[in-house]
Design a protein around this motif. Sequence first.
Motif, PDB file in Angstrom:
ATOM      1  N   ASN A  42       0.852  -1.182   0.000  1.00 37.82           N
ATOM      2  CA  ASN A  42       0.000   0.000   0.000  1.00 37.82           C
ATOM      3  C   ASN A  42       0.885   1.228   0.000  1.00 37.82           C
ATOM      4  O   ASN A  42       1.992   1.198   0.531  1.00 37.82           O
ATOM      5  CB  ASN A  42      -0.931   0.007   1.222  1.00 37.82           C
ATOM      6  CG  ASN A  42      -2.151   0.877   0.974  1.00 37.82           C
ATOM      7  OD1 ASN A  42      -2.940   0.595   0.065  1.00 37.82           O
ATOM      8  ND2 ASN A  42      -2.294   1.954   1.726  1.00 37.82           N
ATOM      9  N   LEU A  48      -1.378  -0.965   6.271  1.00 34.47           N
ATOM     10  CA  LEU A  48      -0.497  -2.126   6.419  1.00 34.47           C
ATOM     11  C   LEU A  48      -0.253  -2.405   7.893  1.00 34.47           C
ATOM     12  O   LEU A  48      -0.283  -3.557   8.345  1.00 34.47           O
ATOM     13  CB  LEU A  48       0.835  -1.874   5.707  1.00 34.47           C
ATOM     14  CG  LEU A  48       0.741  -1.662   4.184  1.00 34.47           C
ATOM     15  CD1 LEU A  48       2.086  -1.234   3.622  1.00 34.47           C
ATOM     16  CD2 LEU A  48       0.263  -2.946   3.498  1.00 34.47           C
ATOM     17  N   GLY A  60       3.918  -6.433   4.897  1.00 35.50           N
ATOM     18  CA  GLY A  60       3.431  -5.227   4.223  1.00 35.50           C
ATOM     19  C   GLY A  60       4.579  -4.395   3.703  1.00 35.50           C
ATOM     20  O   GLY A  60       5.648  -4.341   4.325  1.00 35.50           O
TER      21      GLY A  60
END
Length: 372
Positions: A42, A48, A60
């Motif tokens: 992201n 995340l 993440g």
Amino acid sequence: MNNENNQKKTWKAGFLSLGLIGGSIAMTFRKKYPDAEIVALNRSPEPLQKALETNVINYGTNVIDDHFSNCDIIFLCGPIGVNIGFLKDIRRYISPSTILTDVGSVKSDIHRAVAADLPEAAFIGGHPMAGSEKSGYDNANDHLIENAYYILTPGPNVPQELIDRYYCLVQSLGALPLILSPSDHDYITAAISHVPHMIAYTLVRLVEESDSPEQYMKLIAAGGFKDITRIASSDPVMWEHICLSNPDNIDKLLESYLCKLQELRSLIKDGKGQELRQLFAQIRDYRNSIQDAPRGPIRKIYDLHCDIIDEAGAIATIATILSTQNVSIKNIGIVHNRTYEEGALHIEFYDEHAVTTAAGLLKKHGYRIYER
Ligand code: NAD
């Protein structure tokens, strides 16, 4: 289709963007496959962080890196143009057995981009017909796609085995898979989702521009108007991408819609009462024949209104009645500006079953109920 044969026991899934839809699918994935390895990208770190803390994802990042190697499935979950932009960067991490999919609301553009940039990919477009006018990971949940149609648009050279696997995965996540061609998908969704959004936007604009300096329209606009324009609160970036990605279908259907508005306008201007009544009755019958379930692309609200006397303890009494059958209330509040069809108290629930139970209980206790 054999569920047993096509259902993998363990999955490695990658998510590129963890917003409302990406986050909701990741949460559902985790719920159904606790042992899955889930990696996500992201651009901002907060989703995340939250997904890591709640064990939704195992890893993440804000760049596509080696962690996306060997994924069984990779979901592209950004706005349509952003998903197309991901294609080149993800190329080195996909193998012939990786299902590459997206969740975008328009399908033809991404299929064209895959054919140009990543023809070797087993790309199966995906579109969960569930969502909300709210966006972002904070609004994601693990039941958003439950009982919703989930359209799959397989690319031309995808092995049947991978199509079957994805189909069964969607079923196992609680959604209802439906295979369509990208062009059929784009025409259908233009009619039932994209054009209705354009109508909602223009209705809100009409009221804003027609209002008096005292803003009486805004003041009085109540239940009915807010209901049909709720989707105008959707994310502007997402809708920019949808309009730019499906312009021909939206244009064609808007043209047809404008003709129908003109037709209606003429009937009203010419005072054709009988024709109007006939038209409204015909439309009402078709509208009533549309089934409520499963979920459609525009989120359904489970609510009812009921009349209460404005006195201390009135809401508490209702809450107590509902609690006898364990009916959970999502939202409850007095309606200060009622339209004719509503009661004074508005109660929102989490699902259809809760509304039905609540309506039955309250009627039994003598309350007048207004359901939609
Ligand atoms: P969202 O706003 O909740 O999430 C969008 C995600 O994309 C966020 O994680 C954001 O960080 C990321 N993103 C946005 N712009 C970016 C950029 N320029 N570069 C990198 N990342 C970027 O949106 P959503 O509702 O989850 O929608 C995602 C996709 O799902 C869209 O393609 C949309 O068409 C589709 N979709 C939405 C709905 C719905 O009702 N919201 C329903 C079905 C499908």
